[in-house]
Design a protein around this motif. Structure first.
Motif, short mmCIF file in Angstrom:
data_model
loop_
_atom_site.label_atom_id
_atom_site.label_comp_id
_atom_site.label_asym_id
_atom_site.label_seq_id
_atom_site.Cartn_x
_atom_site.Cartn_y
_atom_site.Cartn_z
N ASP A 63 55.62 41.55 46.64
CA ASP A 63 55.88 40.18 47.12
C ASP A 63 54.61 39.34 47.05
O ASP A 63 54.63 38.20 46.62
CB ASP A 63 56.40 40.22 48.57
CG ASP A 63 57.80 40.79 48.64
OD1 ASP A 63 58.70 40.21 48.00
OD2 ASP A 63 58.00 41.81 49.31
N LYS A 64 53.51 39.95 47.48
CA LYS A 64 52.23 39.23 47.48
C LYS A 64 51.82 38.90 46.03
O LYS A 64 51.35 37.79 45.74
CB LYS A 64 51.16 40.10 48.14
CG LYS A 64 49.85 39.39 48.37
CD LYS A 64 48.86 40.33 49.05
CE LYS A 64 47.45 39.79 48.94
NZ LYS A 64 46.46 40.80 49.30
N GLN A 124 53.83 36.02 44.72
CA GLN A 124 53.34 34.74 45.27
C GLN A 124 52.04 34.30 44.59
O GLN A 124 51.82 33.13 44.33
CB GLN A 124 53.15 34.88 46.77
CG GLN A 124 54.49 34.75 47.51
CD GLN A 124 54.44 35.24 48.93
OE1 GLN A 124 53.40 35.21 49.57
NE2 GLN A 124 55.57 35.73 49.41
N ASP A 159 52.11 45.82 47.16
CA ASP A 159 52.74 44.65 47.78
C ASP A 159 53.20 43.70 46.67
O ASP A 159 52.49 42.75 46.32
CB ASP A 159 51.74 43.98 48.73
CG ASP A 159 52.40 42.92 49.59
OD1 ASP A 159 53.54 42.52 49.26
OD2 ASP A 159 51.79 42.51 50.59
N GLU A 173 65.34 40.14 42.67
CA GLU A 173 65.55 39.55 43.99
C GLU A 173 65.11 38.09 43.99
O GLU A 173 65.78 37.22 44.54
CB GLU A 173 64.71 40.29 45.04
CG GLU A 173 65.35 41.54 45.59
CD GLU A 173 64.40 42.20 46.60
OE1 GLU A 173 63.61 41.50 47.27
OE2 GLU A 173 64.43 43.45 46.69
N TYR A 174 63.97 37.84 43.34
CA TYR A 174 63.43 36.47 43.32
C TYR A 174 64.27 35.55 42.43
O TYR A 174 64.22 34.34 42.57
CB TYR A 174 61.95 36.47 42.89
CG TYR A 174 61.03 36.80 44.03
CD1 TYR A 174 60.91 38.11 44.51
CD2 TYR A 174 60.31 35.80 44.68
CE1 TYR A 174 60.09 38.41 45.58
CE2 TYR A 174 59.48 36.09 45.76
CZ TYR A 174 59.37 37.40 46.20
OH TYR A 174 58.56 37.70 47.27
N ARG A 185 66.75 33.70 44.66
CA ARG A 185 66.28 32.81 45.72
C ARG A 185 66.61 31.36 45.40
O ARG A 185 66.94 31.01 44.26
CB ARG A 185 64.76 32.96 45.89
CG ARG A 185 64.37 34.29 46.50
CD ARG A 185 62.89 34.44 46.57
NE ARG A 185 62.28 33.61 47.59
CZ ARG A 185 61.44 34.05 48.53
NH1 ARG A 185 61.12 35.34 48.57
NH2 ARG A 185 60.92 33.23 49.42
N LYS A 225 62.38 43.93 42.25
CA LYS A 225 61.82 42.85 43.05
C LYS A 225 61.94 41.51 42.32
O LYS A 225 62.29 40.49 42.93
CB LYS A 225 60.35 43.20 43.37
CG LYS A 225 59.70 42.33 44.38
CD LYS A 225 60.42 42.29 45.71
CE LYS A 225 60.01 43.36 46.69
NZ LYS A 225 60.63 43.16 48.02
#
Lengths: 499, 434
Positions: B85-86, B89, B83, B13-14, B17, B10
C-alpha cells in the motif's frame, strides 16, 4: 539523535552472533538509500520517480584469513542468517584449494563506534516531488530560452544514503553520504551538423536547485555552454601534436583522479606503474617540486565519505608531496602489502558489492601559484589571454591550447596511459588571436606528463563532481585544483589526433 | 512466484477504488534468483577484493496508468513487498503527465520455448559450485608456466533467475533463465571472455586460453609505430563498442530520434534512407539460443524476434520502446543481441597478408568520452599490434587513432574481415598519431 537504522540493531546483532556460531569474523554493511530522479526534455517530464533501496552485504573471514561474501535485500532474520551461513561455508570450503588468497588484516584494526552524519541544509523531503518537478522545469525552460535552436535535457537527482557498518570486533558505525546534482545536456542540430555538451552543479542537498548562489553558477555555466556549442557547429579541427597547455581546475582535477590517483590505489599496486613489487616506493620524484596531490573527505562536497565501507575513518592524504611519492589510497586489506598506513579508502557502491580502494575528493595543488584577482566564474577568454601574457607564459610567437568542458577520461594504470576528452579546445596565440576548435582528445603517458613543469594560477577550487566507474562500481567523486595550471609543451601529452 | 501474486492482487484492489488512487491499468515484471561469483587476482583465488560471493537477487519494474491519466514508472525492490500500500502511494506521488505513453498493451504471444536455461548452471547455483573453482584452476594450470606470465586474473560466475510478468490486460507469463560468464587476463593486459546463458564447455575454455596465448606471444616484442594515415583493423570488441556508442546508444535510439538529437530523422527511417554502404546490415536477434541478451520478451511485453535496424545500408527502424513507437507511429522493437551482418567477408588472416604497414586495434581507452554527434572519434590505443609486410611483428601502446566512424561505414573500400566464429572486425584507412 536516533538513527533511522537503529531499528535494525536486533537483526544486525543476530547476524554477528550467527557469524560467531559459524566460527567466522564478519563485517556487515547495511545500506539504506532513497533516490529521487526527475528528467525533463524541452519542457516535458520524461521520468519522475523515488526509488528506495535497502540491503545488507556480509564479508566473512575464517581464522586463517579465507574470505567470502554474500548479500541480500531481504532484511529478515532468516534471510540474513542464511546469507551468513552461505558466506561462512564458502569461506571454509576455500581451505582445500592451494592458491587461495588469505588476508587477516581486519583482525588487527581498532574497533570504531559512533555516528558520522554530514549535516544538510535541507531535509530530503523539504520539497514535494511535484514541487521539485516544477523547479526542474523552470531550469529547463530558462536554459532553452538562451538560444531557440537548443534542445535541452535537464536531470535532477537527490540521494539520501545512510550506511551502518558492524564488525565482529564491536565496531558499530553509522555514516551518511547525501548528494544532489542537476545536469543539463544541450544540443543544437542545424544543416546536418550537430553539436552538444553538458554541465552540472552538485552538492549534498536541495540547495543545489533552491539557493541563489547555486542558481547563479548554473546559469553562468548554461550561458557559456550554449554559446560554446553554437560556435562549435562551424569550428575546425585542431592539428594533432604537442602543445603548451592551460588546464582549468576541472581538467587538473580529472588528471589528479584519473591519471595520477588511480595508480596510487593499493588494491592493484602490484600491477601499477607506481608500485615496485607491490609496494609504494616512497620518495620517488614524479612531479615538479611545486606540485602536490591530495585525496580525502571534504564536508559538503558531492561524493564525500568520512568512513570506509569496512568501518574505518578515512584520512586526507598528500599522496604526492612537493613532487615526491608520499602515501597511497589504501584500505585495511592492502595497506600493509603496499607498505603504507591504512587510510580508510574502501568504498562500495551498493551493499551487494565488495569494497575496493577508491578516491573521494582528489586535487592537484601548486602551493605557490600566480595570483588571480577575479572570480574564476567571471573570467572571459580575453581575461585569460591577459593573465597568460602578464605572467610571461604566452610569449610572442607562441601558442597555448586550452581545452574546455570535460567529457571524462580513462586511464590504464598498468600501461601508464591516460586519455581525456573535451567538448572544445581554444588556442591562444601571441600576437593576440583566439580560435575555437572542435572536440579534441588529449592523451599521453602518466609518468612523463606528471613530471612536466606545471605552474598554478589562483586558489584551489574543488567542485567538479563525477562518477568513477572502477571495476563496474559507480562511486560519486569530486576533484579540482588551482583555477588554472600552465603545463609546458611535452612529448608526453598529445592533443587532437588527426594528421 | 508468491511475490508477483501478492503485488497483482493489491494492484487489482486499487483498480476498484473510486478516489485519486484508482488505477486504470498496470503491468510489471519481477525477477528473483541467486548469483554466485568467484574471482582470481594476481594468481590467487579469492581474497578480499575477489572473494567468492553469493547474492540473493530481487528486482522488478512497474508501469501504472492512473485513472486521472497520469503515469508512474518505477523500479521495484524487495522492501516494497513489506508494505505494498505504501509503495503504491509512493508511485502515485511520483506520477506525471506523459501524453505519448500508450495504454498497457494487450498480451501478445511470447516465445517461451526459446533456449535460455541450462540445467548445468542451475546445478552450480543450487548444488555444487566447484566447477567455478575448476575453471579458474584450469586457467592457472594452462597459463602459469608460460614464459610471459607474471600475473593471472579472472573470474567465473553463474546465476539462476525466475521471472514473472503480469498485467491488468491479462498478460501472465513466467520463465526461468540462467547466466554464466568467465574471463581470464594475463599481466593485467591481455584477456578473453565468455558470457552466455549456457555453461562454458572445456572446448570454450581451451579456446579462451588459446586466444590469450596467441595474443601474449604477439605482445612479446614492442614496436615503435610511425605516425601517418594507413590501414587500421578494429577488432570485433572494439568495433562493437563503436556501434554501441555511435549508433545503438545514440543515432538509432528512438528517444533521440524523436527528440531531434539524432542525425537521422523519423522520415529518414520511414523512407528507408540509404546512409551507409550497401553491405551494412545491423540485426537485433532476440531468438538466439543461449545468448545473454535473449529473453522471451522485453520488460514491456514486446515478444522476442529478429529485426533489422539497418538493411543494405538503409535505415529500417530506430530502437523503440512502447512510448516512442507510439509517438513516432512505428512498431516497438524487441531486445536481443545486435549483430553486424556482412554477406561476404574474407578471413582476417588473409586481409593482414595484404597490408604492408598497419595497425590492429585490440583495446582502446576513452570510448565513453567521445562526442557521437557527427561520428568523429579520437581514441588512445591501449593495446595494438603492428603489421609489417603482411605479418604481425609486435605490439604497441599509446598511439591515437582518429577519424569518422560514419565515413568508414559509408566507404566502399572498408573491409569487414571474419574473426573466429561469428565475429566481424573492420579494416579501414585512418589517421594514427604516435
Amino acid at each position: 539523535m536516533k538513527s533511522k537504522l537503529d531499528k535494525y540493531t536486533p537483526l544486525l546483532k543476530d547476524a554477528i552472533d550467527r557469524a560467531k556460531q559459524n566460527d567466522v569474523y564478519a563485517i556487515l554493511r547495511l545500506q539504506d538509500q532513497k533516490n529521487l530522479g526527475i528528467s525533463i526534455f524541452d519542457g516535458n517530464t520524461q521520468a519522475k520517480a523515488i526509488s528506495p533501496m535497502k540491503g545488507i552485504g556480509i564479508s566473512v573471514f575464517t581464522k586463517d584469513g579465507s574470505c567470502a561474501f554474500a548479500s541480500t535485500s531481504r532484511l529478515e532474520k532468516k534471510s540474513v542468517r542464511d546469507s551468513v551461513d552461505l558466506a561462512a561455508n564458502l569461506a571454509k570450503s576455500l581451505s582445500k584449494y592451494s592458491q587461495v588468497k588469505k588476508n587477516k588484516e581486519i583482525f588487527y584494526v581498532e574497533p570504531l563506534t559512533g555516528e558520522f552524519m554530514q549535516p544538510t541544509e535541507y531535509s530530503f523531503d523539504h520539497k514535494s516531488i511535484d514541487e521539485i518537478e516544477d523547479i526542474a522545469k523552470e531550469f529547463n525552460k530558462n536554459t532553452k530560452s538562451l538560444d531557440d535552436r537548443l534542445s535541452v535535457n535537464t536531470s535532477y537527482a537527490n540521494v539520501s544514503e545512510t550506511w551502518r557498518i558492524l564488525r565482529s570486533d564491536g565496531t558499530d558505525v553509522t555514516f551518511n553520504m547525501p548528494r544532489s546534482r542537476i545536469v543539463s545536456s544541450l544540443s543544437i542540430k542545424e544543416n546536418n551538423k550537430m553539436s552538444s555538451a553538458h554541465f552540472n552543479v552538485a552538492g549534498i542537498d536541495l540547495s543545489v536547485i533552491l539557493n541563489s548562489d547555486k542558481k547563479e553558477i548554473y546559469y553562468k555555466k548554461a550561458k557559456k555552454i550554449s554559446e560554446l556549442i553554437s560556435q562549435l557547429l562551424n569550428a575546425g579541427t585542431i592539428k594533432g601534436g604537442n602543445y603548451k597547455c592551460l588546464l582549468s581546475y576541472s581538467f587538473a582535477g580529472l588528471n589528479a583522479h584519473e591519471a595520477v590517483g588511480h595508480p596510487f590505489e593499493t588494491d592493484d599496486l602490484e600491477n601499477s606503474i607506481i608500485g615496485v613489487e607491490g609496494k609504494l616506493k616512497k620518495g620517488q620524484k614524479v612531479a615538479p617540486s611545486n606540485i602536490s596531490f591530495f585525496d580525502g573527505p571534504i564536508e559538503g562536497k558531492w561524493g564525500n565519505q568520512f568512513i570506509s565501507a569496512n568501518g574505518i575513518e578515512r584520512k586526507t592524504i598528500e599522496f604526492i608531496k612537493d613532487g615526491y611519492t608520499n602515501d597511497a589510497i589504501s584500505d585495511v586489506f592492502s595497506a600493509k602489502d603496499a607498505g603504507v598506513n591504512i587510510n580508510g579508502c574502501g568504498r562500495a557502491e551498493f551493499f551487494s558489492k565488495k569494497p575496493i580502494c577508491r578516491m573521494t575528493a582528489t586535487y592537484m595543488v601548486d602551493k605557490n601559484p600566480y595570483t588571480l584577482d577575479k572570480n574564476h566564474e567571471d573570467l572571459t577568454l580575453d581575461d585569460i589571454y591577459e593573465i597568460l601574457v602578464k605572467n610571461g607564459e604566452l610569449k610572442k610567437g607562441r601558442t597555448i591550447v586550452y581545452p574546455v568542458v570535460g567529457m571524462g577520461g580513462q586511464v590504464s594504470p598498468v600501461e601508464g596511459t591516460f586519455v581525456f576528452n573535451c567538448a572544445g579546445i581554444y588556442t591562444f596565440e601571441n600576437p593576440k588571436k583566439i580560435t575555437l576548435y572542435k572536440q579534441a582528445l588529449f592523451s599521453g603517458d602518466i609518468l612523463g606528463a606528471t613530471a612536466t613543469k606545471a605552474k598554478g594560477i589562483g586558489p584551489v577550487i574543488i567542485s567538479d563532481p563525477g562518477v568513477c566507474g572502477k571495476m563496474g562500481q559507480g562511486a560519486p567523486v569530486s576533484d579540482g585544483g588551482n583555477v588554472f595550471f600552465v603545463i609546458d609543451k611535452t612529448k608526453h601529452i598529445n592533443f587532437g589526433g588527426e594528421q | 512466484m508468491k511475490s508477483a501474486q501478492k503485488i497483482s492482487e493489491k494492484l487489482n484492489e486499487y483498480s476498484l477504488r473510486t478516489d485519486e488512487l484508482k488505477i486504470k491499468d498496470w503491468m510489471f515484471q519481477v525477477a528473483e534468483g541467486n548469483n554466485i561469483q568467484l574471482g582470481m587476482h594476481n594468481n590467487s583465488i579469492g581474497g578480499p577484493y575477489k572473494s567468492p560471493s553469493v547474492d540473493d537477487v530481487f528486482q522488478g519494474a512497474i508501469y501504472i496508468q492512473w485513472d486521472d491519466k497520469k503515469v508512474s514508472k518505477s523500479v521495484m525492490k524487495f522492501e516494497m513487498l513489506e508494505d505494498i500500500d505504501k509503495a503504491i502511494q509512493q508511485w502515485k506521488t511520483a506520477s506525471y503527465n506523459d501524453l505519448d505513453t500508450p495504454d498497457v498493451p494487450e498480451p501478445k504471444e511470447v516465445p517461451l520455448d526459446i533456449k535460455i536455461k541450462d540445467q548445468a548452471v542451475v546445478d552450480i547455483v543450487r548444488k555444487d559450485s566447484s566447477y567455478l573453482f575448476d575453471i579458474l584452476n584450469f586457467y592457472n594450470n594452462e597459463l602459469k608456466d608460460k614464459p610471459y606470465t607474471k600475473t593471472i586474473s579472472g573470474s567465473a560466475g553463474a546465476g539462476q533467475y525466475f521471472v514473472k510478468m503480469l498485467s491488468s490486460k491479462g498478460l501472465n507469463i513466467e520463465w526461468e533463465s540462467t547466466t554464466t560468464s568467465t574471463y581470464v587476463m594475463v599481466n593485467d593486459s591481455i584477456y578473453d571472455a565468455y558470457g552466455k546463458r549456457k555453461l562454458a564447455t572445456k572446448k570454450d575454455l581451451k579456446d579462451i586460453v588459446k586466444e590469450v596465448d596467441k595474443l601474449m606471444l604477439q605482445s612479446e616484442k614492442e614496436i615503435m609505430l610511425k605516425s601517418g594515415v594507413f590501414p587500421v583493423i578494429f577488432m570485433p570488441d572494439v568495433l562493437g563498442s563503436f556501434f554501441d556508442k555511435y549508433l545503438m546508444g545514440s543515432h538509432l535510439n528512438g528517444e533521440k530520434v524523436s527528440n531531434n538529437k539524432s542525425l537521422f530523422s523519423i522520415d529518414d527511417f520511414k523512407s528507408k534512407k540509404k546512409v551507409f554502404d550497401g553491405r551494412i546490415n545491423l540485426e537485433v536477434d532476440g531468438l538466439k539460443d543461449f545468448s545473454s541478451a535473449t529473453s522471451p520478451c522485453s520488460g514491456e511485453g514486446v515478444p522476442a524476434n529478429k529485426i533489422f535496424l539497418i538493411a543494405n545500408g538503409r535505415l529500417i527502424t530506430p530502437i523503440l520502446d512502447l512510448k516512442y513507437a507510439n509517438k513516432l507511429g512505428m512498431e516497438s522493437t524487441c531486445f536481443g543481441e545486435t549483430d553486424l551482418k556482412i554477406n561476404t567477408s574474407p578471413y582476417q588472416n588473409s586481409v593482414i597478408k595484404n597490408i604492408d604497414y598497419g595497425l590492429i586495434v585490440h583495446d582502446i581507452l576513452g570510448m565513453h568520452t567521445q562526442d557521437e554527434s557527427e561520428g568523429r572519434y579520437s581514441l588512445t590505443v591501449s593495446k595494438g599490434f603492428v603489421i609489417e609486410e603482411g605479418k604481425i611483428v609486435g605490439c604497441t601502446k599509446g598511439p591515437v587513432v582518429a577519424g569518422n566512424f560514419f565515413d568508414h561505414l559509408k566507404d566502399k573500400k572498408t573491409v569487414y574481415p571474419k574473426y573466429r566464429k561469428d565475429e566481424i572486425s573492420m579494416k579501414t584507412v585512418t589517421s594514427v598519431t604516435v
